[in-house]
Write a protein that holds these residues in place. Structure first.
Motif, PDB file in Angstrom:
ATOM      1  N   ASP A 288       6.329   1.090  -8.664  1.00 41.56           N
ATOM      2  CA  ASP A 288       4.883   0.557  -8.099  1.00 41.56           C
ATOM      3  C   ASP A 288       4.800  -0.473  -7.468  1.00 41.56           C
ATOM      4  O   ASP A 288       3.906  -1.410  -7.507  1.00 41.56           O
ATOM      5  CB  ASP A 288       4.282   0.219  -9.542  1.00 41.56           C
ATOM      6  N   ARG A 289       5.917  -0.713  -6.398  1.00 42.09           N
ATOM      7  CA  ARG A 289       5.931  -1.742  -5.456  1.00 42.09           C
ATOM      8  C   ARG A 289       5.984  -1.155  -4.199  1.00 42.09           C
ATOM      9  O   ARG A 289       6.265   0.033  -3.881  1.00 42.09           O
ATOM     10  CB  ARG A 289       7.032  -2.672  -5.661  1.00 42.09           C
ATOM     11  N   ALA A 290       5.385  -1.971  -3.151  1.00 36.95           N
ATOM     12  CA  ALA A 290       5.231  -1.357  -1.791  1.00 36.95           C
ATOM     13  C   ALA A 290       5.339  -2.551  -0.910  1.00 36.95           C
ATOM     14  O   ALA A 290       5.327  -3.745  -1.117  1.00 36.95           O
ATOM     15  CB  ALA A 290       3.880  -0.662  -1.717  1.00 36.95           C
ATOM     16  N   CYS A 291       5.529  -2.178   0.553  1.00 36.47           N
ATOM     17  CA  CYS A 291       5.585  -3.297   1.745  1.00 36.47           C
ATOM     18  C   CYS A 291       4.942  -2.470   2.850  1.00 36.47           C
ATOM     19  O   CYS A 291       4.795  -1.259   2.527  1.00 36.47           O
ATOM     20  CB  CYS A 291       6.793  -3.804   1.613  1.00 36.47           C
ATOM     21  N   LEU A 292       4.854  -3.089   3.717  1.00 34.21           N
ATOM     22  CA  LEU A 292       4.301  -2.528   5.131  1.00 34.21           C
ATOM     23  C   LEU A 292       5.052  -2.515   6.199  1.00 34.21           C
ATOM     24  O   LEU A 292       5.884  -3.733   6.492  1.00 34.21           O
ATOM     25  CB  LEU A 292       2.664  -3.329   5.403  1.00 34.21           C
TER      26      LEU A 292
ATOM     27  N   TRP B  13      -0.435  -0.461   9.979  1.00 32.28           N
ATOM     28  CA  TRP B  13       0.703  -0.664   9.211  1.00 32.28           C
ATOM     29  C   TRP B  13       0.534   0.484   8.189  1.00 32.28           C
ATOM     30  O   TRP B  13      -0.263   0.891   7.546  1.00 32.28           O
ATOM     31  CB  TRP B  13       0.735  -1.717   8.641  1.00 32.28           C
ATOM     32  N   VAL B  14       1.944   1.029   7.883  1.00 33.12           N
ATOM     33  CA  VAL B  14       1.980   1.971   6.825  1.00 33.12           C
ATOM     34  C   VAL B  14       2.448   1.398   5.751  1.00 33.12           C
ATOM     35  O   VAL B  14       3.485   0.564   5.578  1.00 33.12           O
ATOM     36  CB  VAL B  14       3.000   3.264   7.284  1.00 33.12           C
ATOM     37  N   THR B  15       1.947   1.841   4.508  1.00 35.83           N
ATOM     38  CA  THR B  15       2.365   1.243   3.163  1.00 35.83           C
ATOM     39  C   THR B  15       3.599   2.279   2.707  1.00 35.83           C
ATOM     40  O   THR B  15       3.546   3.269   2.614  1.00 35.83           O
ATOM     41  CB  THR B  15       1.308   1.437   2.159  1.00 35.83           C
ATOM     42  N   VAL B  16       4.769   1.482   2.566  1.00 35.61           N
ATOM     43  CA  VAL B  16       6.089   2.119   2.128  1.00 35.61           C
ATOM     44  C   VAL B  16       6.525   1.975   0.607  1.00 35.61           C
ATOM     45  O   VAL B  16       6.046   0.781   0.098  1.00 35.61           O
ATOM     46  CB  VAL B  16       7.139   1.591   2.927  1.00 35.61           C
ATOM     47  N   ASP B  17       6.647   3.042  -0.120  1.00 37.72           N
ATOM     48  CA  ASP B  17       7.033   2.990  -1.390  1.00 37.72           C
ATOM     49  C   ASP B  17       8.366   2.319  -1.891  1.00 37.72           C
ATOM     50  O   ASP B  17       9.130   2.745  -0.916  1.00 37.72           O
ATOM     51  CB  ASP B  17       7.019   4.342  -2.145  1.00 37.72           C
TER      52      ASP B  17
ATOM     53  N   CYS C 261      10.143  -4.966   6.699  1.00 35.38           N
ATOM     54  CA  CYS C 261       8.881  -4.328   5.783  1.00 35.38           C
ATOM     55  C   CYS C 261       8.318  -5.566   5.222  1.00 35.38           C
ATOM     56  O   CYS C 261       8.922  -6.508   4.521  1.00 35.38           O
ATOM     57  CB  CYS C 261       9.214  -3.377   4.758  1.00 35.38           C
ATOM     58  N   ARG C 262       7.166  -5.968   5.133  1.00 32.59           N
ATOM     59  CA  ARG C 262       6.401  -7.132   4.823  1.00 32.59           C
ATOM     60  C   ARG C 262       5.556  -7.072   3.621  1.00 32.59           C
ATOM     61  O   ARG C 262       4.863  -5.944   3.430  1.00 32.59           O
ATOM     62  CB  ARG C 262       5.662  -7.828   5.955  1.00 32.59           C
ATOM     63  N   TRP C 263       5.186  -8.287   3.182  1.00 32.45           N
ATOM     64  CA  TRP C 263       4.573  -8.151   1.996  1.00 32.45           C
ATOM     65  C   TRP C 263       4.152  -9.655   1.759  1.00 32.45           C
ATOM     66  O   TRP C 263       4.781 -10.604   1.949  1.00 32.45           O
ATOM     67  CB  TRP C 263       5.160  -7.604   0.569  1.00 32.45           C
ATOM     68  N   SER C 264       2.778  -9.917   1.496  1.00 31.61           N
ATOM     69  CA  SER C 264       2.295 -11.337   0.969  1.00 31.61           C
ATOM     70  C   SER C 264       2.293 -11.860  -0.186  1.00 31.61           C
ATOM     71  O   SER C 264       2.389 -11.100  -1.398  1.00 31.61           O
ATOM     72  CB  SER C 264       0.708 -11.289   1.238  1.00 31.61           C
ATOM     73  N   PRO C 265       3.035 -12.960  -0.472  1.00 33.01           N
ATOM     74  CA  PRO C 265       3.253 -13.407  -1.857  1.00 33.01           C
ATOM     75  C   PRO C 265       1.955 -13.473  -2.569  1.00 33.01           C
ATOM     76  O   PRO C 265       1.965 -13.782  -3.767  1.00 33.01           O
ATOM     77  CB  PRO C 265       4.107 -15.031  -1.423  1.00 33.01           C
TER      78      PRO C 265
END
Length: 144
Positions: free
Chosen positions: A129-133, A121-125, A63-67
């Motif tokens: 209030d944070r998420a990743c893809l 990509w699906v946004t995962v909870d 599960c990915r997220w950009s800094p």
């Protein structure tokens, strides 16, 4: 007259009970396309809320997220979006096989995002209030 009012009241209550079912039935369970990708034009408020991890990688599903993006949505007012080469963003969480994922709707209601290759990509909870893809492909997830 009172009896007629009561009958109308029951009809209204019964019809409202079926509205979500009808809305979901209109779209049904998401189906993968010929490439195994789940794509959607379903309104965010009735988008499939739960997915199951089917990826057999022993390390788990990335599960990915950009800094460059804020961890919390309310901090996003002046954010400049990074290039959507999501497959190259850092892995911030890994989900083992059979994990139930909850979609993050956020305040804007967005649930899916396409990367620079056009892959969904699906946004995962993640809570708080944070998420990743995660990749919306049948090799990795399935509708629950």
């Amino acid at each position: 007259m009172k009896k007629l009012y009561r009958i109308h009241q029951y009809i209204l209550i019964a019809s409202l009970a079926f509205v979500p079912t009808i809305a979901l039935a209109q779209y049904g369970t998401p189906k993968a396309n010929q490439n195994g990708d789940f794509t959607t034009s379903v309104p965010a408020n009735i988008f499939r809320n739960y997915w199951i991890v089917v990826d057999s990688d022993p390390r788990g599903l990335n599960c990915r997220w950009s800094p460059q993006l804020p961890r919390r949505e309310w901090d996003a007012d002046n954010v400049v979006w990074p290039t959507l080469n999501i497959e190259q963003w850092p892995v911030v969480r890994r989900f083992p096989k059979n994990t139930r994922l909850t979609v993050y709707h956020g305040h804007g209601g967005g649930t899916m995002l396409n990367d620079t290759r056009g892959l969904p990509w699906v946004t995962v909870d993640l809570g708080d209030d944070r998420a990743c893809l995660v990749r919306a492909n049948q090799r990795f997830i399935k509708p629950d």
